[in-house]
Design a protein around this motif. Structure first.
Motif, PDB file in Angstrom:
ATOM      1  N   TYR A  43       0.844  -1.190   0.000  1.00 44.73           N
ATOM      2  CA  TYR A  43       0.000   0.000   0.000  1.00 44.73           C
ATOM      3  C   TYR A  43       0.878   1.238   0.000  1.00 44.73           C
ATOM      4  CZ  TYR A  43      -3.571   3.404   1.194  1.00 44.73           C
ATOM      5  OH  TYR A  43      -4.416   4.483   1.167  1.00 44.73           O
ATOM      6  N   LYS A  44       0.577   2.169  -0.902  1.00 38.67           N
ATOM      7  CA  LYS A  44       1.348   3.411  -1.007  1.00 38.67           C
ATOM      8  C   LYS A  44       0.404   4.593  -0.963  1.00 38.67           C
ATOM      9  CE  LYS A  44       5.053   5.892  -1.608  1.00 38.67           C
ATOM     10  NZ  LYS A  44       4.419   7.106  -1.067  1.00 38.67           N
ATOM     11  N   ALA A  45       0.680   5.498  -0.034  1.00 33.42           N
ATOM     12  CA  ALA A  45      -0.045   6.756   0.061  1.00 33.42           C
ATOM     13  C   ALA A  45       0.923   7.896  -0.205  1.00 33.42           C
ATOM     14  CB  ALA A  45      -0.698   6.900   1.443  1.00 33.42           C
ATOM     15  N   ASP A  46       0.439   9.110  -0.116  1.00 35.81           N
ATOM     16  CA  ASP A  46       1.301  10.263  -0.398  1.00 35.81           C
ATOM     17  C   ASP A  46       2.455  10.365   0.585  1.00 35.81           C
ATOM     18  OD1 ASP A  46      -0.081  11.157  -2.628  1.00 35.81           O
ATOM     19  OD2 ASP A  46      -1.543  12.240  -1.402  1.00 35.81           O
ATOM     20  N   THR A  47       2.212  10.004   1.848  1.00 38.42           N
ATOM     21  CA  THR A  47       3.239  10.229   2.878  1.00 38.42           C
ATOM     22  C   THR A  47       3.712   8.963   3.571  1.00 38.42           C
ATOM     23  OG1 THR A  47       1.509  10.644   4.526  1.00 38.42           O
ATOM     24  CG2 THR A  47       2.379  12.544   3.336  1.00 38.42           C
ATOM     25  N   PHE A  48       3.160   7.809   3.237  1.00 35.93           N
ATOM     26  CA  PHE A  48       3.603   6.581   3.902  1.00 35.93           C
ATOM     27  C   PHE A  48       3.370   5.381   2.999  1.00 35.93           C
ATOM     28  CE2 PHE A  48      -0.872   6.804   4.990  1.00 35.93           C
ATOM     29  CZ  PHE A  48      -1.290   5.489   4.917  1.00 35.93           C
ATOM     30  N   PHE A  49       3.998   4.243   3.356  1.00 31.34           N
ATOM     31  CA  PHE A  49       3.776   2.986   2.652  1.00 31.34           C
ATOM     32  C   PHE A  49       3.731   1.852   3.661  1.00 31.34           C
ATOM     33  CE2 PHE A  49       8.392   3.099   3.048  1.00 31.34           C
ATOM     34  CZ  PHE A  49       8.699   1.795   3.382  1.00 31.34           C
ATOM     35  N   TRP A  50       3.137   0.749   3.249  1.00 32.47           N
ATOM     36  CA  TRP A  50       3.091  -0.470   4.068  1.00 32.47           C
ATOM     37  C   TRP A  50       3.188  -1.660   3.121  1.00 32.47           C
ATOM     38  CZ3 TRP A  50      -1.776  -2.946   6.665  1.00 32.47           C
ATOM     39  CH2 TRP A  50      -1.365  -4.037   7.453  1.00 32.47           C
ATOM     40  N   LEU A  96      16.865   0.629   0.636  1.00 33.44           N
ATOM     41  CA  LEU A  96      17.932   0.395   1.599  1.00 33.44           C
ATOM     42  C   LEU A  96      17.377   0.712   2.981  1.00 33.44           C
ATOM     43  CD1 LEU A  96      21.008   2.071  -0.142  1.00 33.44           C
ATOM     44  CD2 LEU A  96      20.620  -0.374   0.170  1.00 33.44           C
ATOM     45  N   TYR A  97      17.604  -0.164   3.934  1.00 36.20           N
ATOM     46  CA  TYR A  97      17.057   0.011   5.274  1.00 36.20           C
ATOM     47  C   TYR A  97      18.174  -0.162   6.292  1.00 36.20           C
ATOM     48  CZ  TYR A  97      14.568  -1.300   9.596  1.00 36.20           C
ATOM     49  OH  TYR A  97      14.124  -1.402  10.887  1.00 36.20           O
ATOM     50  N   ALA A  98      18.258   0.786   7.241  1.00 36.60           N
ATOM     51  CA  ALA A  98      19.261   0.713   8.307  1.00 36.60           C
ATOM     52  C   ALA A  98      18.564   0.956   9.636  1.00 36.60           C
ATOM     53  CB  ALA A  98      20.364   1.745   8.084  1.00 36.60           C
ATOM     54  N   SER A  99      18.763   0.020  10.564  1.00 38.10           N
ATOM     55  CA  SER A  99      18.159   0.130  11.892  1.00 38.10           C
ATOM     56  C   SER A  99      19.247   0.022  12.956  1.00 38.10           C
ATOM     57  CB  SER A  99      17.117  -0.967  12.116  1.00 38.10           C
ATOM     58  OG  SER A  99      16.721  -1.019  13.474  1.00 38.10           O
ATOM     59  N   VAL A 134       7.755 -14.429   6.599  1.00 36.63           N
ATOM     60  CA  VAL A 134       6.816 -13.316   6.636  1.00 36.63           C
ATOM     61  C   VAL A 134       7.631 -12.037   6.852  1.00 36.63           C
ATOM     62  CG1 VAL A 134       4.840 -12.255   7.780  1.00 36.63           C
ATOM     63  CG2 VAL A 134       4.982 -14.745   7.604  1.00 36.63           C
ATOM     64  N   VAL A 135       7.407 -11.042   5.999  1.00 33.26           N
ATOM     65  CA  VAL A 135       8.101  -9.755   6.120  1.00 33.26           C
ATOM     66  C   VAL A 135       7.073  -8.649   6.007  1.00 33.26           C
ATOM     67  CG1 VAL A 135       9.878  -8.224   5.188  1.00 33.26           C
ATOM     68  CG2 VAL A 135      10.193 -10.707   5.068  1.00 33.26           C
ATOM     69  N   SER A 136       7.147  -7.672   6.914  1.00 27.68           N
ATOM     70  CA  SER A 136       6.251  -6.531   6.869  1.00 27.68           C
ATOM     71  C   SER A 136       7.015  -5.291   7.299  1.00 27.68           C
ATOM     72  CB  SER A 136       5.037  -6.759   7.781  1.00 27.68           C
ATOM     73  OG  SER A 136       4.114  -5.691   7.669  1.00 27.68           O
ATOM     74  N   ASN A 137       6.900  -4.218   6.509  1.00 21.75           N
ATOM     75  CA  ASN A 137       7.555  -2.969   6.900  1.00 21.75           C
ATOM     76  C   ASN A 137       6.671  -1.772   6.598  1.00 21.75           C
ATOM     77  OD1 ASN A 137       8.212  -3.559   4.106  1.00 21.75           O
ATOM     78  ND2 ASN A 137       9.520  -1.758   4.156  1.00 21.75           N
ATOM     79  N   PHE A 138       6.746  -0.810   7.498  1.00 19.66           N
ATOM     80  CA  PHE A 138       5.941   0.405   7.419  1.00 19.66           C
ATOM     81  C   PHE A 138       6.872   1.603   7.356  1.00 19.66           C
ATOM     82  CE2 PHE A 138       3.959   4.063   9.456  1.00 19.66           C
ATOM     83  CZ  PHE A 138       2.742   4.146   8.774  1.00 19.66           C
ATOM     84  N   ALA A 181       9.714   1.078  10.167  1.00 21.31           N
ATOM     85  CA  ALA A 181       9.688  -0.013  11.148  1.00 21.31           C
ATOM     86  C   ALA A 181       9.525  -1.318  10.380  1.00 21.31           C
ATOM     87  CB  ALA A 181       8.554   0.168  12.146  1.00 21.31           C
ATOM     88  N   ARG A 182      10.272  -2.330  10.802  1.00 21.41           N
ATOM     89  CA  ARG A 182      10.301  -3.584  10.028  1.00 21.41           C
ATOM     90  C   ARG A 182      10.168  -4.793  10.953  1.00 21.41           C
ATOM     91  NH1 ARG A 182      12.871  -5.342   4.799  1.00 21.41           N
ATOM     92  NH2 ARG A 182      12.829  -3.117   4.365  1.00 21.41           N
ATOM     93  N   PHE A 183       9.369  -5.767  10.470  1.00 22.80           N
ATOM     94  CA  PHE A 183       9.169  -7.040  11.177  1.00 22.80           C
ATOM     95  C   PHE A 183       9.411  -8.172  10.197  1.00 22.80           C
ATOM     96  CE2 PHE A 183       6.245 -10.620  11.627  1.00 22.80           C
ATOM     97  CZ  PHE A 183       6.552 -11.086  12.888  1.00 22.80           C
ATOM     98  N   SER A 184      10.115  -9.201  10.644  1.00 23.37           N
ATOM     99  CA  SER A 184      10.279 -10.393   9.810  1.00 23.37           C
ATOM    100  C   SER A 184      10.279 -11.640  10.683  1.00 23.37           C
ATOM    101  CB  SER A 184      11.585 -10.329   8.995  1.00 23.37           C
ATOM    102  OG  SER A 184      12.715 -10.427   9.832  1.00 23.37           O
TER     103      SER A 184
END
Length: 333
Positions: free
Chosen positions: A77-84, A176-179, A111-115, A129-132
């Motif tokens: 899902y993609k909106a103007d200011t965020f994605f999921w 690219l994601y860095a946590s 299972v992978v989910s990121n917001f 934020a990312r969950f796997s």
């Protein structure tokens, strides 16, 4: 081994940072600058087969057949200011050789989910934020002749949960994601494997008579740094490249020992249903020793061979069905 590990890590980092420097240069096919908003879902199932048969073949050989069943579902899902973005990936494969029992060759539950929340309208960076979650369906054995499992469902199971920053305006193709703070939880929900101290959990302690004084850990938690890179696009006509890299190091124990998980797949579409796949999957986990022995009295683990690079290759041809297209086709008048 440490030199090989550093070389692989160096190549991976150079590859990812080069992507981040000029991400558009990777898109070998023309892409639109307009970003599609709203939901984008995809569901597909596939069956890949590989068969070898010999009759009076003077060079010798063993008849065998391999089958891999796969299922993949994604919702973005993609909106103007965020994605999921969320992904479910399931694979299970079996191999049957003449004169031997069935043997598992592939087993994945993922299972992978990121917001992501937009940092600013002018920036390609998102707060993310990312969950796997990863585990397997069935017992795993070191060879077809072994009866003692070395892994089971939720033994191990891995959960990563963290927050950081993610780069990628075209997030469905490249990111690219860095946590700096990611919690890694390892589950070993099998008493025998937990008591052995498999997959890095604390092993059981026994008394002089062999009785368990303290059971092995079933859960282990680590806090560390996570870096991931992902690229997914049609690089040539009917050839799709999917590359996912994950690097993790723990702050508290063995900081600097980096766990590597790098998967590259080429999906080559023959026609609407037939697809060939070539893939490579490389892993290094500092908590998994290749060969260990146990002191029969103290249950102390004696490492014979430490962690090694794990590498798996896959080549298959099969039938892949896009369930979304079937549903859409059936709904047409």
């Amino acid at each position: 081994m440490h030199y090989l590990k550093r070389c692989i890590l160096g190549i991976a980092l150079i590859f990812v940072f080069n992507i981040s420097a000029q991400p558009d240069s990777l898109f070998l096919t023309e892409t639109s600058s307009k970003i599609k908003l709203g939901w984008n879902t995809k569901n597909e199932v596939g069956l890949y087969l590989n068969q070898v048969s010999f009759t009076n073949w003077n060079a010798g050989g063993t008849n065998s057949i391999t089958a891999i069943l796969s299922g993949k579902a994604s919702a973005k899902y993609k909106a103007d200011t965020f994605f999921w973005n969320s992904l479910l990936n399931l694979r299970y494969g079996l191999n049957k050789q003449e004169g031997q029992d069935l043997f598992k060759t592939e087993d994945v539950i993922e299972v992978v989910s990121n917001f992501g929340l937009e940092k600013s309208p002018e920036s390609n960076w998102f707060y993310s934020a990312r969950f796997s979650f990863n585990t397997q369906f069935a017992d795993g054995f070191s060879s077809p002749n072994e009866n003692t499992p070395i892994s089971k469902f939720m033994a191990p199971g891995y959960v990563f949960l963290g927050a950081g920053m993610e780069y990628g305006r075209h997030i469905d193709r490249f990111s690219l994601y860095a946590s700096p703070f990611t919690l890694k939880t390892t589950f070993v929900l099998d008493d025998a494997l937990a008591n052995q101290g498999a997959f890095g959990v604390r092993p059981a302690i026994y008394d002089m008579a062999g009785n368990i004084v303290r059971k092995g850990e079933r859960v282990r938690q680590e806090l560390g740094m996570l870096f991931t890179g992902q690229f997914e696009d049609e690089v040539f006509e009917n050839i799709k490249l999917i590359s996912r890299l994950r690097l993790y190091t723990d702050y508290l124990v063995n900081f600097g020992n980096i766990d590597i998980d790098w998967e590259i797949n080429f999906d080559m579409k023959v026609n609407k249903y037939v697809q060939a796949t070539f893939g490579s999957h490389l892993r290094y986990d500092h908590d998994i020793n290749t060969e260990v022995e146990k002191n029969e009295i103290t249950n102390e683990e004696i490492v014979i061979k430490g962690p090694r690079i794990q590498w798996k290759q896959l080549l298959g041809v099969g039938v892949v069905v896009d369930l979304e297209s079937i549903v859409a086709g059936s709904s047409e008048p």
